[in-house]
Enzyme design. Structure first.
Site: not given
Ligand code: IPM
Ligand code: MG
Length: 361
Positions: A138, A189, A222, A246, A250
């Site tokens: 990022y 990785k 992975d 990230d 999730d």
């Molecule tokens: C997170 C989100 C963000 C990210 C999105 C909304 C861009 O998924 O905070 O995990 O990828 O950083």
């Molecule tokens: Mg995210």
């Protein structure tokens, strides 16, 4: 007597519903605890601001936030505006502008919540993912050339700096050390990415020597996804690059039952700038404006906010109120298979907070 200035940025979509809910919970806490008070300043930045002003937040917006003790953020994302514009124009501008380099994402299965994993009890899943939040994938370094031509090229270069990796490793080892199991998994990785991730591994080893009481291991990203599903109890604290974390976070949130519950803190550990707390769910335009959003992710983010401010007792009181409410299926929102509204869940949490401190504790 501690008084805290909280900057609120509801942003887009359901952010506009859950941030006021979080504010209500903090107000209920303050009303029932002597010596704790908050003032809130709300900023209407995000998609609507963009339509009116051509930018997601004002150019001098960071100056307006600088004096806050903490920031409570909702979400940024708007179906009419490209995602990279909303992200870079608001959330990343604050995270990077305030050098909130440690993104902390706790995951637990709260009482009353059903996770999708068979044979996984709440005791088996208690993780904190530390996400490098200032560079890596990022970093925003890259570009496009020959646009629209067959020879078009586009690059996103992942930047890892020694200083950036050392500080996130030190933060993660320290956090692991503060938890009962004192265990850290360094996600990597370095088999495929043979420069940056190899340096990442080397620095992990170097920093580990400062923390001889922390047990640590390395896991390829992975393989880590499979381990999260198959052997959740083998993990405790994890540290990963911006993009790896990230994705893993999730998965973690889904394994704990719902994205609607998961909180996060964007932390400046050196406290030069205010830190920012937010639910990890997005703006969820499909349910926005209907009062159906789950405010629990925001409440838990408020718990992290209070911990960051050193208000441990208030943090624990809010967390207990949240857990009492998740334990009751009648107070589950749609993402958890229930029918409760944002307002009902918020009112239930606030009611518990208003009970005398001893009864709620
Ligand atoms: C997170 C989100 C963000 C990210 C999105 C909304 C861009 O998924 O905070 O995990 O990828 O950083
Ligand atoms: Mg995210």
């Amino acid at each position: 007597m501690p008084h805290y200035k909280i900057a609120c940025i509801p942003g887009d979509g359901i952010g506009k519903e859950v941030v006021p809910a979080g504010q209500q919970a903090l107000e209920a806490l303050a009303a029932s605890q002597d010596g704790l008070s908050f003032s809130f300043q709300s900023f209407g930045w995000g998609g609507d601001w963009y339509r009116a002003h051509g930018e997601m937040m004002p150019a001098d917006g960071l100056d307006a936030l600088r004096g806050a003790d903490a920031i409570l953020f909702g979400s940024a994302g708007d179906p009419q505006i490209p995602d990279h514009v909303t992200l870079w124009g608001l959330r990343l501008k604050i995270c990077q502008g305030f050098d909130q380099y440690a993104n902390v994402r706790p995951t637990r299965i709260l009482p009353g919540i059903d996770g999708p994993l068979k044979r996984c009890t709440p005791r088996d899943l208690d993780w904190v993912i530390v996400r490098e939040n200032s560079e890596g994938e990022y970093a925003g370094v890259g570009g496009r050339a020959h646009q629209g031509h067959p020879i078009e090229v586009a690059t996103d270069v992942s930047i890892l700096t020694r200083a950036g990796v050392e500080r996130i490793m030190r933060f993660a080892f320290r956090l692991a050390q503060s938890r009962p199991r004192k265990q850290l998994t360094v996600v990597t990785k370095s088999n495929a990415q043979r420069h940056g991730m190899v340096m990442w591994d080397e620095i992990a080893l170097q920093i580990s020597r400062e923390f001889p009481d922390v047990r640590w291991d390395k896991e390829l990203v992975d393989a880590c996804t499979a381990r999260m599903v198959n052997r959740p109890a083998s993990l405790d604290t994890l540290v990963a690059t911006n993009l790896h974390a990230d994705v893993l976070s999730d998965l973690a949130a889904a394994l704990a039952g719902s994205l609607g519950i998961a909180p996060t803190g964007n932390i400046d550990p050196e406290r030069r700038y205010p830190s920012m707390f937010e639910p990890i769910h997005g703006s969820a335009f499909d349910i926005m404006g209907k009062g159906l959003a789950n405010p629990v992710g925001t409440f838990w983010s408020c718990v992290m906010l209070l911990e960051h401010l050193g208000e441990t007792a208030a943090a624990q009181r809010l967390m207990r109120a949240v857990e009492a409410v998740t334990a009751d299926p009648r107070l589950h929102t749609g993402d958890l298979g229930g029918q409760a509204t944002t307002a009902q869940v918020t009112e239930a949490v606030c009611r518990r907070l208003r009970e005398p401190a001893t009864a709620a504790a």
